[in-house]
Enzyme design. Structure first.
Site, PDB file in Angstrom:
ATOM      1  N   ASN A  13       1.208  -0.843   0.022  1.00 51.58           N
ATOM      2  CA  ASN A  13       0.304   0.018  -0.017  1.00 51.58           C
ATOM      3  C   ASN A  13       1.031   1.463   0.420  1.00 51.58           C
ATOM      4  OD1 ASN A  13      -1.648   2.163   0.301  1.00 51.58           O
ATOM      5  ND2 ASN A  13      -2.653   1.625   1.913  1.00 51.58           N
ATOM      6  N   TRP A  14       0.700   2.146  -0.789  1.00 45.42           N
ATOM      7  CA  TRP A  14       1.698   3.086  -1.613  1.00 45.42           C
ATOM      8  C   TRP A  14       1.462   4.403  -0.899  1.00 45.42           C
ATOM      9  CZ3 TRP A  14       4.213   1.785  -7.031  1.00 45.42           C
ATOM     10  CH2 TRP A  14       4.738   1.061  -7.025  1.00 45.42           C
ATOM     11  N   LYS A  15       0.032   4.674  -0.491  1.00 47.09           N
ATOM     12  CA  LYS A  15      -0.565   5.603   0.090  1.00 47.09           C
ATOM     13  C   LYS A  15      -0.697   6.696  -1.410  1.00 47.09           C
ATOM     14  CE  LYS A  15      -0.469   2.863   4.945  1.00 47.09           C
ATOM     15  NZ  LYS A  15      -0.229   3.485   6.490  1.00 47.09           N
ATOM     16  N   HIS A  99      -9.925   0.990   4.581  1.00 43.46           N
ATOM     17  CA  HIS A  99      -8.046   1.344   5.609  1.00 43.46           C
ATOM     18  C   HIS A  99      -8.844   2.436   6.605  1.00 43.46           C
ATOM     19  CE1 HIS A  99      -4.130   2.633   6.171  1.00 43.46           C
ATOM     20  NE2 HIS A  99      -3.615   1.336   6.069  1.00 43.46           N
ATOM     21  N   GLU A 101      -7.107   4.578   7.572  1.00 42.33           N
ATOM     22  CA  GLU A 101      -6.870   5.868   7.428  1.00 42.33           C
ATOM     23  C   GLU A 101      -8.109   6.402   6.380  1.00 42.33           C
ATOM     24  OE1 GLU A 101      -2.992   5.725   5.595  1.00 42.33           O
ATOM     25  OE2 GLU A 101      -1.990   4.755   7.095  1.00 42.33           O
ATOM     26  N   GLU A 171      -5.735  -4.770  10.505  1.00 43.07           N
ATOM     27  CA  GLU A 171      -4.557  -3.625  11.003  1.00 43.07           C
ATOM     28  C   GLU A 171      -4.765  -2.908  12.111  1.00 43.07           C
ATOM     29  OE1 GLU A 171      -3.073  -3.012   6.559  1.00 43.07           O
ATOM     30  OE2 GLU A 171      -4.052  -1.565   7.242  1.00 43.07           O
ATOM     31  N   GLY A 177       2.245   2.081  11.330  1.00 43.25           N
ATOM     32  CA  GLY A 177       3.062   3.351  11.149  1.00 43.25           C
ATOM     33  C   GLY A 177       3.631   3.491  11.847  1.00 43.25           C
ATOM     34  N   SER A 217       3.279  -2.031  10.032  1.00 41.43           N
ATOM     35  CA  SER A 217       4.693  -2.279  10.904  1.00 41.43           C
ATOM     36  C   SER A 217       5.552  -3.374  10.329  1.00 41.43           C
ATOM     37  CB  SER A 217       4.723  -1.591  12.508  1.00 41.43           C
ATOM     38  OG  SER A 217       4.526  -0.455  12.243  1.00 41.43           O
ATOM     39  N   GLY A 238       2.588  -0.952   4.142  1.00 49.53           N
ATOM     40  CA  GLY A 238       2.387   0.161   4.434  1.00 49.53           C
ATOM     41  C   GLY A 238       4.519   0.759   3.800  1.00 49.53           C
ATOM     42  N   GLY A 239       5.161   1.536   5.130  1.00 52.36           N
ATOM     43  CA  GLY A 239       6.301   2.021   4.896  1.00 52.36           C
ATOM     44  C   GLY A 239       7.233   1.163   4.261  1.00 52.36           C
TER      45      GLY A 239
HETATM   46  P1  PGA Z   1       2.960   0.288   7.816  1.00 52.78           P
HETATM   47  O1  PGA Z   1       0.903   0.456   6.869  1.00 52.78           O
HETATM   48  O2  PGA Z   1       2.539  -1.043   7.291  1.00 52.78           O
HETATM   49  O3  PGA Z   1       3.222   1.592   7.348  1.00 52.78           O
HETATM   50  O4  PGA Z   1       2.321   0.193   9.267  1.00 52.78           O
HETATM   51  C1  PGA Z   1       0.275  -0.716   6.576  1.00 52.78           C
HETATM   52  C2  PGA Z   1      -1.008  -0.239   5.875  1.00 52.78           C
HETATM   53  O5  PGA Z   1      -1.315   1.025   6.550  1.00 52.78           O
HETATM   54  O6  PGA Z   1      -1.064  -0.634   5.763  1.00 52.78           O
END
Ligand code: PGA
Length: 257
Positions: A13-15, A99, A101, A171, A177, A217, A238-239
């Site tokens: 997930n590159w956001k 998600h 977010e 999640e 994050g 994470s 994500g990251g």
């Molecule tokens: P993260 O994000 O790996 O940076 O914690 C995961 C996500 O939001 O899907």
């Protein structure tokens, strides 16, 4: 190594990150390293404006394309929105829905996620439906209640044959994050709960075939311990998905012998 009967899936997930050139470059680097991850299915979810660029970079490689969000309508007067058939048109197979977010920053409810999940399934997209508790909810001992409400609400009324195509991502919000990963035991406990809930929404054999990803994470150094859990079938990253080597190392942890 995962011994699950389900085929592992690791999605990046590159956001809202990267620009067009770096998106193309990252996708190409994932394709170049793809051989090392065996049968693990890889999915790249770039920002919508780079779907076509990334789709071109991964064409014919077996790496799949996914979106991060979409509208719950097939077309019409919805300024700024993107319809499910448009994602298919660009070569998407997957779409991340609900998600945390989206839920926290844009007010998406379980009912919204349910409408989007149905709208994704209808033309043939595979939704990756996200659920997870906040730190406060966990500290209050409400994790199971919160996740149960989210799973039941987000997947309500979807027939078993359709539910079989859904991917669920657990999640925990406090792990996204933050560098704080759930312990393998904490994650497995919730994944087992989710699989039981899926059994109630469909039946046990359908639930046994549904992939449940962990997200929050995930890094190369914690992926193997997560992958060893019975009900963790992959990761939503994500990251660490913004670095091809890290993303591929995570995927490798989910490869079967
Ligand atoms: P993260 O994000 O790996 O940076 O914690 C995961 C996500 O939001 O899907």
């Amino acid at each position: 190594m995962s011994r699950s009967p389900r085929s592992p899936l690791v999605a990046g997930n590159w956001k809202m990150n990267l620009d067009r050139a770096s998106a193309r470059h990252l996708a190409a680097a994932v394709v170049a390293g793809r051989g090392a991850v065996g049968t693990v299915e890889l999915v790249l979810c770039p920002p919508a404006v780079y779907l076509e660029t990334v789709g071109d970079a991964i064409a014919g490689s077996g790496v799949a394309l996914g979106a991060q969000n979409m509208a719950d309508k097939p077309a019409g007067a919805f300024t700024g929105e993107i319809a499910p058939p448009m994602l298919l048109d660009l070569g998407c197979r997957y779409v991340i829905l609900g998600h945390s977010e989206r839920r926290a920053l844009y007010g998406e409810t379980d009912a919204d996620v349910n409408a989007k999940t149905r709208a994704a399934l209808a033309p043939g997209l595979v939704p990756i439906v996200c659920v997870g508790e906040t730190l406060e909810e966990r500290e209050q001992g409400r994790t199971a209640d919160v996740v149960t409400t989210q799973v039941r609400g987000s997947l309500a009324g979807i027939p078993p044959a359709e539910l079989a195509r859904v991917v669920v991502a657990y999640e925990p919000v406090w792990a996204i994050g933050t560098g704080k990963v759930a312990t393998p035991a904490q994650a497995q406990e919730v994944h087992g709960l989710v699989r039981g809930l899926l059994g109630g929404l469909a039946d046990a054999s359908t639930a046994a075939g549904i992939r449940i990803l962990y997200g929050g994470s995930v890094k190369p150094d914690n992926a193997a311990a997560l992958a060893a859990q019975a009900d963790i079938d992959g990761a939503l990253v994500g990251g660490a998905s913004l670095k091809a080597d890290d993303f591929l190392a995570i995927a490798q942890a989910f490869a079967r012998d």
